[in-house]
Each structure stands twice: as structure tokens, then as C-alpha cells.
Design an enzyme around this catalytic site. Structure first.
Site, PDB file in Angstrom:
ATOM      1  N   ARG A 293      45.107  35.940  68.451  1.00  0.00           N
ATOM      2  CA  ARG A 293      43.891  35.187  68.145  1.00  0.00           C
ATOM      3  C   ARG A 293      43.453  34.328  69.329  1.00  0.00           C
ATOM      4  O   ARG A 293      42.264  34.153  69.575  1.00  0.00           O
ATOM      5  CB  ARG A 293      44.127  34.270  66.941  1.00  0.00           C
ATOM      6  CG  ARG A 293      44.208  34.960  65.607  1.00  0.00           C
ATOM      7  CD  ARG A 293      44.178  33.921  64.495  1.00  0.00           C
ATOM      8  NE  ARG A 293      44.450  34.522  63.201  1.00  0.00           N
ATOM      9  CZ  ARG A 293      45.629  34.492  62.605  1.00  0.00           C
ATOM     10  NH1 ARG A 293      46.634  33.871  63.184  1.00  0.00           N
ATOM     11  NH2 ARG A 293      45.809  35.055  61.433  1.00  0.00           N
TER      12      ARG A 293
ATOM     13  N   VAL B 235      36.993  38.950  61.312  1.00  0.00           N
ATOM     14  CA  VAL B 235      38.236  39.701  61.497  1.00  0.00           C
ATOM     15  C   VAL B 235      39.417  38.794  61.839  1.00  0.00           C
ATOM     16  O   VAL B 235      39.244  37.681  62.312  1.00  0.00           O
ATOM     17  CB  VAL B 235      38.083  40.788  62.587  1.00  0.00           C
ATOM     18  CG1 VAL B 235      37.051  41.812  62.164  1.00  0.00           C
ATOM     19  CG2 VAL B 235      37.688  40.168  63.920  1.00  0.00           C
ATOM     20  N   GLU B 236      40.618  39.317  61.625  1.00  0.00           N
ATOM     21  CA  GLU B 236      41.889  38.608  61.845  1.00  0.00           C
ATOM     22  C   GLU B 236      41.880  37.227  61.196  1.00  0.00           C
ATOM     23  O   GLU B 236      42.241  36.214  61.810  1.00  0.00           O
ATOM     24  CB  GLU B 236      42.199  38.511  63.348  1.00  0.00           C
ATOM     25  CG  GLU B 236      42.587  39.854  63.950  1.00  0.00           C
ATOM     26  CD  GLU B 236      43.291  39.725  65.282  1.00  0.00           C
ATOM     27  OE1 GLU B 236      43.982  38.718  65.503  1.00  0.00           O
ATOM     28  OE2 GLU B 236      43.138  40.641  66.087  1.00  0.00           O
ATOM     29  N   GLY B 237      41.458  37.188  59.958  1.00  0.00           N
ATOM     30  CA  GLY B 237      41.380  35.939  59.215  1.00  0.00           C
ATOM     31  C   GLY B 237      39.959  35.417  59.235  1.00  0.00           C
ATOM     32  O   GLY B 237      39.452  35.020  60.282  1.00  0.00           O
TER      33      GLY B 237
END
Length: 816
Positions: free
Chosen positions: A372, A494-496
Site C-alpha cells: 500500500r 482497491v486493496e481496502g
């Protein structure tokens, strides 16, 4: 009258009281102070006895544990002051480590440490790669061409494989490039400035995916076989995590695999899954899969439910389905669902082998924590710099009412935001890269970086679209912003998803993981360790009292009591960081003690705490950048704007916390006197119009400030390219400006007769005010300006077929 000597004594004791509180004096020193105070006041003997007994109990650990701490433990457990932590939450909290973000939870941050953290520099080898292979990739296809094809051209795919773009983070011993996080980030910045499809394609192979997990957890055999193939692009990877009912709550996944013994006596997995939103899934040859492992006969010796596990699935394996695509906002990168129906694999395909069975959640949390903080800030930096370059140039060459639109204050306001926030995003990117390359794995900082850079990039793109107006909404090869505008929600989700990243991860996990005492308290209670809990609890109370004093005194002095690690014009910003940190830490303790485990369910409060912590980090990164880049005087307007904006965000978040923090007794005081005092004595106010104008001008003037702010992006010199065209017009406009000013001055002085503007150029030449060469330059500049402001138009057949566009008519050119 009170004797003068007694007045001095009382004043001295009060000053000492404030000093001890501000410095966070230990308990024994407070005991000494109490004795001194009693010596002056000379209270009755009963008071001496009471104070003596209290001091004895609190200063002797074993006595304190039995008579005080034990009752506190019972009260904490009965009132559920400290939250219960599940195993999945524990894995998330323990992922990575605590870096400088932990300083802000202390209330007394080590600003020198923050300033001394490594700041990465571009190496000659990296610059050569950026100027060579990355430059060529950008030259091979425009963003519009990629959209028209709905894919990267075959030649681009081949070149990405050839130059090991898919193996940038794989060590050279396995055939990869062995890049640092800074190098990977720098490549992503440049690719993002050309096309979002580039970063979506290259990013997933180097961020969250099989390669990263193999490098950290894979068996030697798995590494030797798969990593060289991944580095060369012989294998196209993807990672399948998200499910219809397990998005940001990935721990809820229901995809499963059962262990069984085959007829050959070996152990196998029977896998079934249904995933979605999987980047590269439709073309992947190697699928990393997160699933819930079940072992009914305990064949692996890890129990019947080992837990979440990660496995490598060759996509040609029978039962694997990858024959569909999603359409994410029309952006033509491969993103797809995937299913698996009774897919049989040997247990050796578990990443890390059987030993890592059931360890998938920990793997994912640790991999996500680093990913992230690198990929998203890089992508957002590339986008922000492109918008800054385009919007600044457009503001000069686009005219309304006879003036460049950049001269209007209504345009200056969004231009200032674009420039200031671009400086902040790039500072956060570089600061975070330096930490990760130095061995840090800051999970909370990574969440901050992902959330804030994507949100700030969204603001920058919106401002850029507002400035370009009609030019921004008409898609075509000339339009540089429309496609990234439509792609913006992808990074947000995306990714959380950002909403949950803000409300649950940054502060929800950060408050436990980064607080100097809370996690130790929780662990001590879970172990039944009364001695350990006693030690950390009273240290916690001491820190909280100290931060209460610091909050008050730093507020009264506007941070001047804090020590700055630098001198000069930026020193007050460091002191303000210390001031806000004290308030943040004090309010964090108040909220945790009063709300206990319920705090994580009060997401509005958690979100505001997250905003304060985020901007403390972004502000620190901004100041670190300014120092690392040699304190460039020309960059000071950017730094001033960014820091003033940052403190306003902190002020707003803190006001929101205090207004909504419902605490018995103290709540009324917070919402009354404290809130009123902050509004009278604000931590920050918005940058002035004059400062905003200076910052906006930095994007409209060629030179070092503009180049430094936007360095690292793809800048074509060909005026037939969209960005090359607008840059060419921008440069000619500035070259022609002194000539135009000369003509205007001659007109105002009466040297040239009053006439229509379109006749002035010819009259100026005939009167000898300007030369023939200057006439030519003005004509070239006007032609380039007219060309650059055109927008794409299609005939009906072209529009229906998605063919090439042609610009609007250029018939209205300058006439001399």
C-alpha cells in the site's frame, strides 16, 4: 497582605508544578514535590499521614499491585475498557512494525528523529533505466491508443517482458532487476504519467502477488522454479483474494480447500473458490489464491481447521475458470473474476510448503502493509505531476476576455491546490520509500499513504478538470486528463476501500499498535500478568498526565515551548507538530479510557483521529523533503502553503473530535471551554490569497520550481504528442510575452496609434517597435496556442468505430 517572600515561594511552586507536569516527571519526583508543598502550607498532621501513606503505596510496586492495580484490573475487565482482539485482528495489528507514526502517539515526538530518517536519492543506474527502457515504453503507445485497442499493444507486452518490468522487485540472482522500493516507485511515477493501464499491469506483478509472497515465505524449490519464470514474464501472475462477500473484510473469505490423501499415498488439496476484481486474472498463468484450509483427518498435523492459506495455482489446471473480464471504469487493463471447481493440487503448492499452512492471513497482512505504501503513492504522484504540468500550461495558453485564464483568481485557487498537494504527495512517497528501503515495514504509515495520496490525487484531478473545463470533458488523443479522471475511483477502492482504511485501519489499528502502552496492557491482561500490567499501566497514566500539561502549555504559547530541530522560517511548523501531537495523544487516551472497546465502532470519531494522524505524517514528510532537497528558497511558498493547509485539516478534525466526544463530566468542559479556546486560538488557518497566488504562479512560469515539482514524468518533446503540443505552446507563449508587453507599452505611450488589437502587430512592425524576427515569434506562438486549445472531434463513422479523432478547424489563425 501576603508577604512578598511567600508570594515568591508560591509562584516558584506553581512554576515547578507546571514544569514537572510538562516534562512528565516520575512518581517519586512528584512525591518530593508534594512534600515540599506540605512544608510550605504546613497542613494538619492527618494530611501528612494521608499523603505519606498514598505515596508509600504508589511508589512501592508490590504494594501498589496488591492495593490499587488489582482493583483497576477488575474494573477494566468489568467495564471492557480495553478492546478484545481476535486472532485475525492480532495478525493485522502485528503486521509490519511501528515507525515514526508511533512518535505522535507519545505526545512528545522526537522531531530530530523524524528529520534524520533516510531520504532516498536516485542512483545513476536507476536514472539510466528511467531514461532508457521506461522512456521507450512510454513512447511505444499513447494512452488513447491503449484505450482504442482495449489492451497494450503486443510490442509493448513483449518489451515489458524483455526488459524485466515484471520482475523489478525480484533479486538479480533469480533473473530480476533487484530494484529498491524507490526505483520501483520511480518507474511507476513515470508510467502513471503516461497511462493508468501501464501501472495496473506492471504494478500487480511487483506489488501484491506470488513473487512478493514467494520471496518472503517460499520454499527454496518454489523460489528456484517460479521466480526466474516470473522475472522473465514467462509466467503472468495474479493474486485472488477478494470475494463477493469478502472485500475489505478479507478475513471473511469462504473459498476453501480440503486436504486428502490420493491413491498414490501423497497429500493433495481439493480447491473451490469464487473470486472477483482480480487484476491480470483473465490472462494469468500463475494464480496466487487465498483460501480457508480444512483438514478433516488432520493429515498435516495442524488440526482440522488450519485457517487461511495461500497456494500457487497454475491456471491450466483442470477446474480453473478465467474466461471473463470486468470493465473497471472503461480502463483497459485486465481485471476479472475467477472460479475454481474441484481443482486438485499437491500440498507442496502451498506457498512456503506445509509449514506455512494456516499462515496466509499473516502473509497477506504483511505483504499488503508494504504494498500500500509504495504502489499507490507512486501512481498518484505520477498523475498529480501530469495534472500540474497540464493545468499550469493550459492556464497560460487558454485565454478568456483577452487574458490568460491563469491571471484570474478563480483559476489561481485550484492551481494553488494542485501545486501544493502535488508537493505533499511526492514528499510522502519519497519519505515512505526511504523507510521501507531502510528495512521498515510501517503498516499504519502504509495505510495513511494509500488513503491520503489517492484522496489528494482525486482532489488534484478534479481541480485540473475544472480548469480545463470543456477541453477536459471531450475525450480523444488530445485530452490528457479525462481517462485518469474516470480511473480515479479504482485506486480509491482497491486493496481496502478508502472509507474503511480511514475509519478502521489508520486509527482503529494504529491506536493499539502505535500507542506506547496500550498493546502491552492488552497483552499483559491476556496473559494474566499483573506485574507487567502494573508497570505499563502506571507509565500510561504518567504519559497521559504529561500530555494534559503539554496540551495546555503548548496551546497557551502556540507551540513555542517545544524545541525545533531546525532554525529559520520552517521552525514554527515543527513546534506546531509537537503541539498537535500532544493534543492528539491526550484526546486519544481520553477516548480510549472513556469509550473502551466501543471506540472502534464509533467510526466517525476514529476517522477524525485518523485525519489528525495522517496530516501529522504528511506534514512531517513535507518538512523532511524541504530539508533533504537543500532548503531551496524557491520552494518555500510550496512548503508554507502545504504546511498551513495541513494544520487546517488537523484543526478541523480536532474540532470534530471534541464536538462529538461524549465523556461524563469532561465532555462538557471539552465542548465548552476547550473548543471555544481552539477557535479563538486556532492551530492553523488557510493559506492567504497572496501565498496561493505565488504557488499558482509557480505552475505558470517555466523554470526550476515547475520542473522540480513535476520531475520524473514522461515529457515528450514532439509537438504532435498531446503533452508535447501544450508544452511547446507554453514555451512559445512565454518567449513571446516580452514582445507583446513592448507593443502594449508603445500603445499606452502613444508611440502606436489607437487601433484594433488585431492591427497592432502590423503597426508595431511598420513603426519599428518590433523586428521581423519578433513578428515571426509572435505568429508562431499564436499558431501553437490555437493548435493546443483545440479539442478532438469525430465524424459519425469514427465515433461509432472508435477510430482516430481529428482536431477542430484551425482556420482562425493569427493574421498579420
Amino acid at each position: 497582605m501576603i508577604p512578598h517572600s511567600l508570594t515568591l515561594t508560591i509562584s516558584g511552586l506553581l512554576s515547578l508544578f507546571l514544569l514537572l507536569g510538562y516534562l512528565g516527571a516520575p512518581l517519586w519526583l512528584w512525591t518530593v514535590y508534594g512534600a515540599m508543598l506540605c512544608g510550605v502550607v504546613n497542613p494538619p498532621i492527618a494530611v501528612w499521614i494521608l499523603l505519606g501513606v498514598t505515596a508509600l503505596i504508589l511508589n512501592i510496586p508490590w504494594l501498589r499491585q496488591k492495593l490499587v492495580t488489582g482493583w483497576i484490573v477488575k474494573a477494566i475487565q468489568a467495564m471492557q475498557v480495553l478492546p478484545n482482539i481476535s486472532e485475525t485482528e492480532r495478525a493485522a495489528i502485528e503486521a509490519g512494525n511501528v515507525w515514526v507514526e508511533g512518535e505522535f502517539f507519545t505526545g512528545k515526538p522526537d522531531l530530530q528523529r523524524i528529520l534524520n530518517e533516510p531520504y532516498p536519492q536516485t542512483s545513476p543506474e536507476l536514472q539510466a533505466f528511467l531514461d532508457g527502457p521506461v522512456e521507450k515504453v512510454c513512447q511505444m503507445a499513447t494512452d488513447w491508443e491503449i484505450y482504442q485497442r482495449k489492451d497494450l499493444p503486443t510490442a509493448v507486452w513483449d518489451y515489458l517482458r524483455q526488459e524485466r518490468f515484471f520482475g523489478m522487485m525480484i533479486p538479480q540472482e533469480y533473473g530480476g532487476l533487484g530494484f529498491s522500493n524507490l526505483a520501483y516507485s520511480s518507474v511507476m511515477v513515470k508510467l502513471a504519467s503516461r497511462s493508468f493501464t501501464h501501472v495496473a499491469t506492471v504494478g500487480v506483478t511487483n506489488s501484491l502477488g506470488p513473487a512478493k509472497l514467494l520471496l518472503r515465505y517460499g520454499t527454496p524449490e518454489q523460489k528456484q522454479y517460479y521466480l526466474p519464470r516470473l522475472a522473465k514474464g514467462e509466467e503472468i501472475p495474479c493474486f485472488a483474494l477478494t470475494e463477493p462477500n469478502a472485500g475489505s473484510d478479507a478475513a471473511s473469505l469462504i473459498s476453501h480447500g480440503d486436504v486428502f490423501r490420493g491413491e498414490d499415498g501423497k497429500l493433495y488439496l481439493r480447491l473451490n473458490w469464487r473470486k472477483r476484481y482480480i487484476t491480470l486474472g483473465a490472462i494469468a498463468t500463475l494464480l496466487g489464491l487465498a483460501f480457508r484450509l480444512r483438514d478433516p483427518d488432520n493429515l498435516l498435523g495442524k488440526g482440522k481447521e488450519p485457517g487461511i492459506t495461500c497456494v500457487l495455482v497454475p491456471t491450466q489446471t483442470p477446474g480453473v475458470v478465467i474466461n471473463q473480464r470486468h470493465d473497471p471504469m472503461g480502463v483497459p487493463f485486465y481485471n476479472s473474476p475467477t472460479e475454481g471447481h474441484n481443482v486438485i493440487l499437491p500440498v507442496e503448492q502451498i506457498i512456503g510448503g506445509v509449514e506455512q499452512a494456516g499462515q496466509g492471513w499473516k502473509m497477506l497482512m504483511q505483504a499488503l502493509a508494504a504494498g500500500r505504501g509504495i504502489s499507490f503513492p507512486a501512481t498518484c504522484t505520477g498523475v498529480a505531476k501530469l495534472v500540474a504540468r497540464v493545468a499550469g500550461a493550459h492556464s497560460v495558453i487558454r485565454r478568456q476576455f483577452g487574458l490568460s485564464i491563469g491571471r484570474f483568481e478563480g483559476i489561481e485557487e485550484p492551481l494553488a491546490r494542485i501545486a501544493g498537494l502535488t508537493y505533499v504527495i511526492d514528499a510522502a512517497r519519497l519519505y515512505t520509500c526511504g523507510a521501507v528501503d531502510n528495512g521498515q515495514q510501517p503498516a499504519v504509515v502504509s495505510a495513511i499513504a494509500k488513503y491520503q495520496t489517492t484522496e489528494l490525487a482525486r482532489q488534484i484531478i478534479n481541480d485540473g478538470m475544472d480548469i480545463l473545463a470543456g477541453s477536459g470533458i471531450c475525450r480523444g488523443p488530445r485530452n490528457l486528463l479525462a481517462n485518469i479522471y474516470t480511473a480515479t475511483p479504482i485506486s480509491i477502492t482497491v486493496e481496502g476501500a478508502n472509507i474503511l482504511t480511514r475509519t478502521l485501519m489508520i486509527f482503529g489499528q494504529g491506536a493499539i499498535r502505535c500507542h506506547p502502552w496500550v498493546y502491552d496492557e492488552i497483552q499483559a491482561l491476556s496473559r494474566g500478568d499483573g506485574v507487567g500490567f502494573d508497570r505499563v499501566f502506571w507509565s500510561h497514566m504518567g504519559t497521559m498526565i504529561r500530555n494534559g500539561f503539554r496540551t495546555k502549555l503548548l496551546s497557551l504559547t502556540r507551540g513555542r515551548l517545544a524545541r525545533s530541530p531546525v532554525t529559520g522560517v520552517t521552525a514554527p511548523y515543527y513546534r506546531k507538530l509537537a503541539w498537535v501531537s500532544a493534543i492528539f495523544a491526550f484526546l486519544t487516551d481520553l477516548a480510549m479510557l472513556s469509550l473502551g472497546g466501543a471506540l472502534k465502532r464509533q467510526e466517525k470519531l476514529s476517522g477524525r483521529f485518523a485525519d489528525v494522524l495522517s496530516w501529522l505524517y504528511l506534514g512531517s514528510a513535507t518538512l523532511r523533503r524541504f530539508e533533504a532537497e537543500g532548503r531551496q528558497p524557491e520552494d518555500l511558498p510550496l512548503v508554507h502553503w502545504a504546511m498551513q493547509y495541513a494544520f487546517v485539516q488537523m484543526q478541523q478534525a480536532l474540532e470534530g473530535i471534541v464536538s462529538n466526544l461524549e465523556i461524563p463530566v469532561l465532555g462538557g468542559w471539552l465542548q465548552g471551554s476547550m473548543l471555544t479556546w481552539w477557535r479563538l486560538n486556532p492551530i492553523g488557518t488557510m493559506p492567504s490569497d497572496r501565498l496561493g497566488s505565488q504557488v499558482a504562479q509557480s505552475l505558470q512560469q517555466p523554470g526550476q520550481v515547475r520542473d522540480r515539482l513535476t520531475q520524473g514524468i514522461y515529457l515528450p518533446t514532439d509537438p504532435q504528442q498531446a503533452l508535447g503540443r501544450i508544452e511547446h505552446a507554453f514555451a512559445l507563449a512565454h518567449q513571446a510575452e516580452p514582445i507583446l508587453q513592448k507593443i502594449k507599452a508603445a500603445s499606452r505611450s502613444g508611440q502606436l496609434p489607437s487601433s484594433k488589437p488585431d492591427q497592432l502587430l502590423e503597426l508595431a512592425y511598420q513603426s519599428g517597435v518590433i523586428s521581423e524576427a519578433e513578428v515571426t515569434l509572435i505568429c508562431e506562438a499564436e499558431f501553437a496556442r490555437n493548435d493546443a486549445i483545440q479539442v478532438d472531434a469525430f465524424n459519425f463513422e469514427e465515433y461509432q468505430s472508435g477510430g482516430n479523432a481529428h482536431p477542430e478547424s484551425l482556420s482562425e489563425l493569427v493574421r498579420v
